[in-house]
Design an enzyme around this catalytic site. Structure first.
Site, short mmCIF file in Angstrom:
data_model
loop_
_atom_site.label_atom_id
_atom_site.label_comp_id
_atom_site.label_asym_id
_atom_site.label_seq_id
_atom_site.Cartn_x
_atom_site.Cartn_y
_atom_site.Cartn_z
CG HIS A 1 -0.02 0.26 2.48
ND1 HIS A 1 0.62 -0.76 3.14
CD2 HIS A 1 0.34 1.40 3.12
CE1 HIS A 1 1.33 -0.26 4.13
NE2 HIS A 1 1.18 1.06 4.15
CG HIS B 1 7.53 5.18 1.04
ND1 HIS B 1 7.22 6.28 1.81
CD2 HIS B 1 7.56 4.12 1.89
CE1 HIS B 1 7.07 5.90 3.06
NE2 HIS B 1 7.27 4.60 3.15
#
Ligand code: 2AM
Length: 170
Positions: free
Chosen positions: A40, A119
């Site tokens: 995620h 990220h």
């Protein structure tokens, strides 16, 4: 409970990141690799919340507005023993992260206010006897769902449980 707000990753992009992990393993890398269903992109980290504050965080996610958009993962990176996939600069992504923060602010909820650095964590506690290369051919994915996640350990496994979900339109 420990909460964060995330864009889940699925489809081709998820597979591309699993391939990167496998490539690392093939080079002898040992690590705590993120599980497929846990991949995620975090939009906001709230930390420990209970009761009314959890409900407010759910409302914050449900209040989000906007269209789905595409993202390109194209830059592997690392910081200490943590390896991640970075993304091509995206205005809609920055705008969504800002919208999430505003929705939390409006409800008086606290969160990690460090600047947003998009990220996707691939692996933690990376260790390797030999040098290795991490390559990530550019892969496109759709940002179409924002989810309030609970992070907990279930039988020792890091497990994310969705508590609220907002679909971005179109
Ligand atoms: P990370 O993957 O770089 O560790 C759940 O912990 C998610 O929230 C992870 O994606 C984690 O990022 C992110 N996160 C952001 N700020 C955090 C913080 N201060 N503590 C723990 N996790 C944080």
């Amino acid at each position: 409970m420990r909460l964060f707000i995330a864009l889940p990753l699925c489809g081709d992009a998820r597979q591309a990141l699993l391939d990167v992990q496998q490539d690392m393993r093939n080079q002898g890398v040992r690590a705590n690799f993120s599980r497929a269903e846990n991949l995620h992109l975090t939009l906001a980290f709230l930390g420990e919340l209970e009761g009314e504050a959890v409900r407010a965080a759910q409302e914050a996610v449900l209040s989000l507005k906007g269209a789905a958009f595409s993202l390109t993962l194209d830059r592997p990176g690392s910081f200490g023993g943590l390896y991640w996939a970075g993304l091509r600069k995206s205005k809609p992504l920055d705008a969504l992260a800002a919208q999430v923060r505003r929705a939390l602010d409006q409800r008086g909820l606290d969160y990690d206010r460090k600047p947003f650095r998009a990220h996707i964590t691939l692996a933690r506690q990376v260790r390797a006897a030999e040098p290795f290369r991490v390559e990530l051919p550019p892969v496109e994915t759709a940002a179409e769902r924002v989810v309030l996640m609970q992070s907990s350990r279930v039988d020792g496994r890091l497990t994310y449980t969705p508590l609220a979900e907002r679909r971005l339109n179109g």
